[in-house]
Design a protein around this motif. Structure first.
Motif, short mmCIF file in Angstrom:
data_model
loop_
_atom_site.label_atom_id
_atom_site.label_comp_id
_atom_site.label_asym_id
_atom_site.label_seq_id
_atom_site.Cartn_x
_atom_site.Cartn_y
_atom_site.Cartn_z
N GLY A 214 1.23 -4.18 1.79
CA GLY A 214 1.83 -3.00 2.37
C GLY A 214 3.28 -3.24 2.72
N GLU B 289 -3.49 -0.82 -2.84
CA GLU B 289 -4.82 -1.41 -2.81
C GLU B 289 -5.48 -1.21 -4.17
OE1 GLU B 289 -6.48 0.61 0.60
OE2 GLU B 289 -5.40 -0.72 1.97
N ALA C 199 0.81 1.37 1.48
CA ALA C 199 -0.09 0.30 1.04
C ALA C 199 -0.49 0.46 -0.41
CB ALA C 199 -1.35 0.27 1.91
#
Length: 190
Positions: A73, A62, A60
């Motif tokens: 992701g 972020e 992922a």
């Protein structure tokens, strides 16, 4: 806030065959991490006694968590069966229930199991290369590999979405995807 991100957060490279994204943490889920997800608990225990295979990975990215920011992701689910049920992800609802998500198929064959949180209505939607699946808010979703090669996909979601695994750990999905005559079928969970 996005203008303050450095270049490594604005542009990344990913390897769909390995399920990796530059500098992103890759979470690995093994069979033992999916206790309670499969409908045939005896088949689950038999397979677990033979080993603890890697079922799926997710890397992922972020970069920020502001109101308008996005996270994404890269998921890879390996092919296989537990009894007659295909390898799958844990599945989740979003903590921020109104959050939608977009899945983009990259390789392999699979389906998304979508379950409306309020009504329990379940849909099975194909996830294939060069295709997308839109997951509305208030919808539990699980990804299932129905093919013979790894299923690889990107998921894009609001930064605020969050992942609520607990609600499904308590009650699970009402339906499961099994292999029957070499094809996926949706059946009610026993």
């Amino acid at each position: 806030m996005s203008s303050l991100l450095d270049v490594s957060q604005l542009a990344t490279q990913f390897d769909p065959s390995l399920g990796t994204i530059d500098d992103a943490l890759q979470v690995k889920r093994r069979l033992s991490d999916l206790r309670g997800c499969f409908h045939d608990t005896e088949a689950f225990e038999r397979e677990l006694a033979r080993g603890n295979p890697l079922i799926y990975t997710v890397a992922a990215v972020e970069p920020a968590a502001g109101d308008g920011d996005l996270h994404y992701g890269l998921g890879v689910i390996y092919p296989g069966l537990i009894g007659d049920e295909y390898f799958l992800t844990k599945g989740h609802l979003h903590t921020w229930r109104v959050a939608a998500e977009l899945y983009i198929g990259l390789a392999g064959e699979g389906v998304m199991l979508l379950e409306d949180e309020a009504t329990g209505k379940t849909r099975l939607v194909p996830l294939q290369p060069n295709g997308t699946v839109y997951v509305p808010g208030h919808t539990a979703h699980r990804t299932v590999n129905t093919g013979n090669v790894p299923l690889t996909y990107l998921g894009v979601y609001p930064a605020r979405a969050g992942h609520d695994y607990g609600a499904l750990a308590e009650r699970n999905f009402r339906s499961v995807v099994i292999q029957r005559d070499g094809k996926p079928h949706l059946i009610a969970r026993n």
